[in-house]
Write an enzyme that holds these catalytic residues in place. Sequence first.
Site, short mmCIF file in Angstrom:
data_model
loop_
_atom_site.label_atom_id
_atom_site.label_comp_id
_atom_site.label_asym_id
_atom_site.label_seq_id
_atom_site.Cartn_x
_atom_site.Cartn_y
_atom_site.Cartn_z
N TYR A 124 -30.55 -9.10 -13.19
CA TYR A 124 -31.10 -8.33 -12.07
C TYR A 124 -30.57 -6.91 -11.92
O TYR A 124 -31.13 -6.13 -11.15
CB TYR A 124 -30.89 -9.12 -10.77
CG TYR A 124 -31.74 -10.36 -10.74
CD1 TYR A 124 -33.10 -10.29 -10.46
CD2 TYR A 124 -31.20 -11.60 -11.05
CE1 TYR A 124 -33.90 -11.42 -10.46
CE2 TYR A 124 -32.00 -12.74 -11.06
CZ TYR A 124 -33.34 -12.65 -10.77
OH TYR A 124 -34.12 -13.77 -10.78
N PHE A 403 -29.60 -20.12 -1.19
CA PHE A 403 -31.06 -20.12 -1.05
C PHE A 403 -31.72 -19.93 -2.40
O PHE A 403 -31.06 -19.55 -3.36
CB PHE A 403 -31.51 -19.03 -0.06
CG PHE A 403 -31.16 -17.62 -0.46
CD1 PHE A 403 -32.07 -16.85 -1.15
CD2 PHE A 403 -29.92 -17.07 -0.14
CE1 PHE A 403 -31.76 -15.54 -1.53
CE2 PHE A 403 -29.61 -15.76 -0.50
CZ PHE A 403 -30.52 -15.00 -1.18
#
Length: 403
Positions: A124, A403
């Site tokens: 990322y 999450f």
Amino acid sequence: MDVRPTTEEDLGVFVDTVHAAFARFPETPDEDGGGVFWSVYEMDRALLAETADGRPVGTAAAYSFELTLPGGALLPAPGVTAVGVLPSHRRRGVLRAMMRHQLADLRARGEALAVLLASEATIYGRFGYGPATFTQRLTLPSGAAFTAPRPDAPAPAPGTVEVLRRADCGPLLEEVYDRYRRTQPGALSRPHHWWERRAGQPPVSAAPRYVALHRAADGTPDGYASYALADGVLTVDETIAADDAVFTALARLLLDHDLATRVVFRHVPPGHPLRLRLADFRAGEPGGHTDWLWVRLLDVPRALAARGWEADGTLVLDVDDPFLGERARHLLTVRDGTAVCAPTDREPDLSLDVADLGSLYLGGTAPSALVRAGRVRAHRPGAADHADALFRTARPPHCLHWF
């Protein structure tokens, strides 16, 4: 290749594609949360990448969270999740196309930043995300003793600890967590309906989870530790405490647990004083130091103005965003804890990638560390030290939310 938002009718296709991308099948729901991938059904918005003939080959989604910033401000923060590409279509630009589409959509919605948990640290950074909070594991032998406090140390406020089944105390945990996350930089909100699904870390074992709940002297719940015991190892997957005294009280109870030979705290903030409280410093074994929350700034001036600051000064930042093909120079001016960030043509103090600015944003990484690593360029003597003073926070950022 086409990237498009999903509709309600696409949910089944989206979920099937997520499972295929990760080579995982839907888990059998259990009493403590229903498996790792239950939250994929809870995203607020999602994207599908499709081939020219309509076959789904990639997914990306986002939740709606609030991120607590240094100084206590709360900022909306989309939590990027369920990013995956089918093995048959990797290295064909699918991920890049989805990330570009998603960032454009988030900007169009007026978001100043986005966050994620990176499955792999090499993925990322090229899309502008930088590691902004860190966490570590701390393993202690059962029965580890604490040093006696100094005679002149203030006595901790009295409190009590009770043990509850995790499945029976969701509302209490939600209350404690919500108070905590509003004061902890780097913490994320946890939606109410997630608590109904027994949110938190994925199950640590097949054993049922329990909660040690701490109450202040007036009965107010002000801390908890969620844990499971299996094969002599008591694993604490989440510890929430109003202060260090509450954390210590919870740790004392867990270290005295019967049938446990060692206690593993899975998420302890780096620099936490628990290990320093031990009579035998070496009894505490730190490990697993790793990144956790990654931050991607989408509107640099608005994001920098949103957080609080503990030192006054000015700093000129030359920020490069190669993924979006943007570069801008910003004058950051801080007075009395409030920042103004405006375009400037002044000579820069620091030149850096937007991903590195994401790492600095919450105060978890010092600018001078990135200068020494060769990731940030300081254009004048003292610039890195001055940036350190500006970005430093009294309370290091930490994030527990999964999450």
